[in-house]
Enzyme design. Structure first.
Site, PDB file in Angstrom:
ATOM      1  N   SER A 167      51.967  34.618  67.297  1.00 35.33           N
ATOM      2  CA  SER A 167      51.511  36.012  67.238  1.00 35.33           C
ATOM      3  C   SER A 167      50.512  36.206  66.116  1.00 35.33           C
ATOM      4  O   SER A 167      50.602  35.545  65.066  1.00 35.33           O
ATOM      5  CB  SER A 167      52.699  36.949  67.015  1.00 35.33           C
ATOM      6  OG  SER A 167      52.266  38.283  66.816  1.00 35.33           O
ATOM      7  N   TYR A 181      60.334  39.682  63.337  1.00 33.65           N
ATOM      8  CA  TYR A 181      59.406  39.173  64.353  1.00 33.65           C
ATOM      9  C   TYR A 181      58.271  38.393  63.706  1.00 33.65           C
ATOM     10  O   TYR A 181      57.983  37.257  64.086  1.00 33.65           O
ATOM     11  CB  TYR A 181      58.849  40.334  65.175  1.00 33.65           C
ATOM     12  CG  TYR A 181      57.831  39.908  66.209  1.00 33.65           C
ATOM     13  CD1 TYR A 181      58.234  39.362  67.421  1.00 33.65           C
ATOM     14  CD2 TYR A 181      56.466  40.056  65.965  1.00 33.65           C
ATOM     15  CE1 TYR A 181      57.301  38.961  68.374  1.00 33.65           C
ATOM     16  CE2 TYR A 181      55.528  39.661  66.916  1.00 33.65           C
ATOM     17  CZ  TYR A 181      55.947  39.116  68.111  1.00 33.65           C
ATOM     18  OH  TYR A 181      55.024  38.713  69.053  1.00 33.65           O
TER      19      TYR A 181
END
Length: 278
Positions: A167, A181
Site C-alpha cells: 500500500s 494497516y
C-alpha cells in the site's frame, strides 16, 4: 562475453507480456483489486484460483469472470475457493487444498487484506491482531506453505512469481487513523525484500505493488462525497484514481517474461503520491 540479443531473438510484445497457460492464485480475489487482477490474468489465458472468506461472493465472481472469458474466446479459467486467511486454520486449509489440486503455481498474488480505523486513544487490540494476521502473517505462511508448488513451476528462463499487494500507506504517512494497516503493509514490503533475497536461488521472484487509490467499490464512500474526493485528489499528482488497466498492466509485467529480471522491488502504483511527496 554475452552476445547482444538480436531483433530476431527478441520476443514479440504478445509473448513478452503473456501469462497464457500459467497457473495463478489470487487471495482476496472476489472483489476490488483482487477481482481486477484475477480477471486480467484469466483474460490473458491463465488458470486462476481465487479465494475469499465469503463463499457465495467468491463463486459469483468466478462465474462472471469465466463468462467473460468464454465470450472473449480465451482459454483462461477461474476457480473459487472459500478461505478465511485471518486465521492459521484458514491458511493451512488453503495450502492443503492447493497441494491436493495443483502440481505447481506460477504466480502467487497475496492480495487478501483487512483494515481498521479508530481514534488513537480508542484503537483496540483486535484492530492490530486481525489486521496483522491477515495482511502480514497469512502472506508469509502462504508463501512458505506453497514453496514446493512454486519451485515446481520455476524454470531457468521463467521464474515463479510472488506478488504481494502492499500500500501507498506504507510509503507515506497516512491521513487516516489506520495505524495497524499502514504498519502491516510496511512489514509486508520488508518481507518482500527479505524473501526475494532468500528465494532468488530457487528461481522465485518476490515483488510488491503499493497501490494508491484504485477505482473499486471499496472507495465508493469517497467518490460519493465530492469534498472528500477532492481532498484525496489533492494528494495525487496525476489527479485521478488508478484504473483497471493501470493495475493489470503492472501485474502482467511482474508475472510475465517481461519482469523476469526484477525481484525485491516495491512498485508504487499511486499516481505519484509517494514519489512526488515533499
Amino acid at each position: 562475453m554475452n552476445s547482444a540479443t538480436t531483433s530476431e531473438e527478441r520476443p514479440a510484445p504478445e509473448i513478452l507480456f503473456s501469462v497464457a497457460g500459467r497457473t495463478a492464485v489470487v487471495t482476496g480475489g472476489s472483489r476490488g483489486i483482487g477481482a481486477m487482477i484475477a480477471r486480467g490474468l484469466v483474460l490473458g489465458g491463465a488458470h486462476v484460483v481465487i479465494t475469499s472468506r465469503k463463499e457465495e461472493q467468491c463463486r459469483a465472481t468466478a462465474e462472471a469472470i469465466n463468462a467473460e472469458a468464454d465470450a472473449a474466446g480465451t482459454a483462461g479459467r477461474c476457480t473459487p475457493v472459500a478461505s478465511d486467511l485471518s486465521s492459521a486454520e484458514g491458511v493451512t486449509g488453503l495450502v492443503d487444498w492447493l497441494g491436493e489440486h495443483l502440481t505447481s503455481i506460477d504466480i502467487l498474488v497475496n492480495n487478501a487484506g483487512a483494515t481498521w480505523g479508530a481514534p488513537l486513544e480508542e484503537f483496540p487490540l483486535i484492530g492490530w491482531t486481525k489486521v496483522l494476521n491477515t495482511n502480514l502473517v497469512a502472506p508469509f505462511y502462504l508463501i512458505t506453505g506453497t514453496l514446493p508448488l512454486l519451485r515446481n513451476a520455476a524454470r531457468p528462463d521463467q521464474p515463479a512469481r510472488v506478488i504481494n499487494i502492499g500500500s501507498v500507506d506504507a510509503l507515506t504517512t497516512p491521513s487516516w487513523e489506520n495505524y495497524s494497516y499502514s504498519a502491516s503493509k510496511a512489514g509486508l514490503h520488508m518481507v518482500t525484500r527479505h524473501l526475494a533475497k532468500k528465494l532468488a536461488s530457487d528461481g522465485i521472484t518476490v515483488n510488491a505493488i503499493a497501490p494508491g487509490p484504485i477505482s473499486t467499490d471499496m472507495l465508493e464512500h469517497v467518490a460519493a462525497d465530492p469534498q472528500v474526493e477532492a481532498e484525496l485528489f489533492e494528494r495525487v499528482p496525476l489527479g485521478r484514481y488508478g484504473q483497471t488497466d493501470d493495475l493489470i498492466g503492472t501485474v502482467r509485467y511482474l508475472a510475465s517474461r517481461a519482469g523476469s529480471y526484477l525481484t525485491g522491488t516495491i512498485i508504487p502504483l499511486d499516481g505519484g503520491i509517494s514519489g512526488c511527496a515533499g
